[in-house]
Scaffold this motif. Structure first.
Motif, mmCIF file in Angstrom:
data_model
loop_
_atom_site.group_PDB
_atom_site.id
_atom_site.type_symbol
_atom_site.label_atom_id
_atom_site.label_comp_id
_atom_site.label_asym_id
_atom_site.label_seq_id
_atom_site.Cartn_x
_atom_site.Cartn_y
_atom_site.Cartn_z
ATOM 1 N N ILE A 92 0.836 -1.198 0.000
ATOM 2 C CA ILE A 92 0.000 0.000 0.000
ATOM 3 C C ILE A 92 0.871 1.247 0.000
ATOM 4 N N SER A 93 1.794 1.304 0.932
ATOM 5 C CA SER A 93 2.657 2.475 1.052
ATOM 6 C C SER A 93 3.589 2.609 -0.144
ATOM 7 N N GLY A 94 4.141 1.484 -0.603
ATOM 8 C CA GLY A 94 5.087 1.507 -1.704
ATOM 9 C C GLY A 94 4.480 1.980 -3.005
ATOM 10 N N GLN A 95 3.159 1.840 -3.139
ATOM 11 C CA GLN A 95 2.484 2.305 -4.353
ATOM 12 C C GLN A 95 1.966 3.735 -4.210
ATOM 13 N N GLY A 96 2.418 4.417 -3.164
ATOM 14 C CA GLY A 96 2.117 5.832 -3.009
ATOM 15 C C GLY A 96 0.845 6.158 -2.271
ATOM 16 N N HIS A 97 0.198 5.144 -1.714
ATOM 17 C CA HIS A 97 -1.028 5.399 -0.967
ATOM 18 C C HIS A 97 -0.701 5.797 0.474
ATOM 19 N N GLU A 98 -1.674 6.367 1.120
ATOM 20 C CA GLU A 98 -1.527 6.809 2.500
ATOM 21 C C GLU A 98 -2.208 5.807 3.421
ATOM 22 N N ILE A 99 -1.672 5.635 4.623
ATOM 23 C CA ILE A 99 -2.245 4.706 5.590
ATOM 24 C C ILE A 99 -2.689 5.481 6.823
ATOM 25 N N GLY A 100 -3.921 5.233 7.238
ATOM 26 C CA GLY A 100 -4.451 5.786 8.474
ATOM 27 C C GLY A 100 -4.867 4.653 9.396
ATOM 28 N N ILE A 101 -5.233 4.992 10.615
ATOM 29 C CA ILE A 101 -5.637 4.002 11.611
ATOM 30 C C ILE A 101 -7.156 3.991 11.748
ATOM 31 N N HIS A 102 -7.730 2.784 11.704
ATOM 32 C CA HIS A 102 -9.170 2.608 11.910
ATOM 33 C C HIS A 102 -9.451 2.012 13.288
ATOM 34 N N GLY A 103 -8.376 1.749 14.022
ATOM 35 C CA GLY A 103 -8.494 1.145 15.350
ATOM 36 C C GLY A 103 -7.649 -0.108 15.430
ATOM 37 N N TRP A 104 -7.541 -0.661 16.614
ATOM 38 C CA TRP A 104 -6.887 -1.959 16.731
ATOM 39 C C TRP A 104 -7.826 -3.049 16.235
ATOM 40 N N ASP A 105 -9.102 -2.919 16.594
ATOM 41 C CA ASP A 105 -10.141 -3.782 16.052
ATOM 42 C C ASP A 105 -11.321 -2.889 15.696
ATOM 43 N N HIS A 106 -12.462 -3.479 15.395
ATOM 44 C CA HIS A 106 -13.602 -2.691 14.922
ATOM 45 C C HIS A 106 -14.619 -2.413 16.020
ATOM 46 N N THR A 107 -14.202 -2.479 17.267
ATOM 47 C CA THR A 107 -15.097 -2.184 18.380
ATOM 48 C C THR A 107 -15.415 -0.692 18.414
ATOM 49 N N ALA A 108 -16.680 -0.362 18.609
ATOM 50 C CA ALA A 108 -17.082 1.042 18.670
ATOM 51 C C ALA A 108 -16.438 1.728 19.863
ATOM 52 N N THR A 109 -15.992 2.957 19.663
ATOM 53 C CA THR A 109 -15.252 3.661 20.721
ATOM 54 C C THR A 109 -16.131 4.015 21.905
ATOM 55 N N VAL A 110 -17.449 4.037 21.733
ATOM 56 C CA VAL A 110 -18.327 4.416 22.843
ATOM 57 C C VAL A 110 -18.312 3.388 23.967
ATOM 58 N N VAL A 111 -17.804 2.198 23.703
ATOM 59 C CA VAL A 111 -17.709 1.188 24.760
ATOM 60 C C VAL A 111 -16.266 0.969 25.199
ATOM 61 N N ARG A 112 -15.367 1.871 24.786
ATOM 62 C CA ARG A 112 -13.967 1.756 25.139
ATOM 63 C C ARG A 112 -13.586 2.833 26.141
ATOM 64 N N ARG A 113 -12.770 2.481 27.114
ATOM 65 C CA ARG A 113 -12.241 3.479 28.031
ATOM 66 C C ARG A 113 -11.186 4.299 27.314
ATOM 67 N N ARG A 114 -11.149 5.596 27.623
ATOM 68 C CA ARG A 114 -10.242 6.494 26.926
ATOM 69 C C ARG A 114 -8.806 6.019 26.984
ATOM 70 N N GLY A 115 -8.325 5.623 28.163
ATOM 71 C CA GLY A 115 -6.934 5.194 28.302
ATOM 72 C C GLY A 115 -6.629 3.959 27.488
#
Length: 245
Positions: A92-115
């Motif tokens: 992905i990176s080598g072909q000039g695309h950008e990488i962002g973070i979608h999370g460690w997994d797909h759990t909704a953040t509303v059920v995650r503790r901030r820390g």
């Protein structure tokens, strides 16, 4: 499809992003947190093309091949638990695309503790940067759900949150290349950000094939309209102002 309760194992699979992800509703629900930049909206004529839920060895390479055919780059928001040995990230990176973070997994953040969320975002960012050899700036929370804690955790991880202004509803079983294209073109404007998915990991089985077909149709349309299309890094004159690199 009516969204299912969040937090139960498997309950969010194939569910549409919730109301907090949708234009007017998002602004209504989080008015003090809202900004055009958070929506991925810029004052340029550029369209930011973004994909969520990868990397996926069964589908992401098909998107890379198609984008290479059109000499177009995009931003891929990846899940930390699916990085594997990093070879696909390097593609992905080598072909000039950008990488962002979608999370460690797909759990909704509303059920995650901030820390805990901040720790997971740091871990995902660190692994992507180590495996792909590129800097990571962006974070898009699963389902687009935002809380003050989500923004705070992203800031602690040195990431800027960016959502979208147009989506293709490509995660559903009924989605087709033409339906996805119709929805996107009805929403996107110059300066907007498009959300699609390069994996069916949290979508209907094989839905990525419809997204792939829609990507070709959209690229043809945007080329005919002479719109500039690319990653978020090209969307603003000063990417990630105030965010650690």
């Amino acid at each position: 499809m009516t969204p299912q309760p969040i937090g139960e194992p498997g309950s969010t699979r194939h569910a549409a992003p919730l109301l907090a992800s949708v234009g007017i509703a998002r602004r209504h629900l989080t008015p003090r947190l809202w900004s055009p930049r958070l929506s991925g909206i810029s004052s340029s004529g550029h369209v930011a093309l973004t994909y969520d839920d990868g990397p996926d060895a069964s589908s992401t390479p098909c998107f890379l091949s198609l984008l290479a055919e059109y000499d177009t780059r995009a931003t891929f928001f990846v899940l930390g638990r699916h990085l594997g040995d990093g070879s696909l990230l390097r593609d992905i990176s080598g072909q000039g695309h950008e990488i962002g973070i979608h999370g460690w997994d797909h759990t909704a953040t509303v059920v995650r503790r901030r820390g805990r969320l901040a720790d997971d975002l740091r871990r995902a960012r660190s692994q992507v940067e180590e495996l792909a050899g590129c800097e990571v700036h962006w974070y898009r929370p699963p389902y687009g759900l935002l809380t003050r804690g989500t923004l705070s955790a992203a800031d602690a991880a040195g990431l800027e949150v960016v959502l979208w202004s147009a989506w293709g509803r490509d995660w559903t079983r009924r989605a087709t290349p033409h339906s996805i294209t119709r929805v996107v073109t009805g929403q996107v404007r110059p300066g907007g950000t498009v959300l699609l998915h390069d994996s069916d990991r949290t979508s209907a089985p094989d839905s990525w094939r419809s997204t792939l077909g829609a990507t070709r149709l959209l690229l043809d349309i945007w080329r005919a309209q002479r719109l500039r299309v690319g990653p978020l890094s090209e969307h603003w004159s000063q990417p990630c102002d105030g965010v650690a690199g």
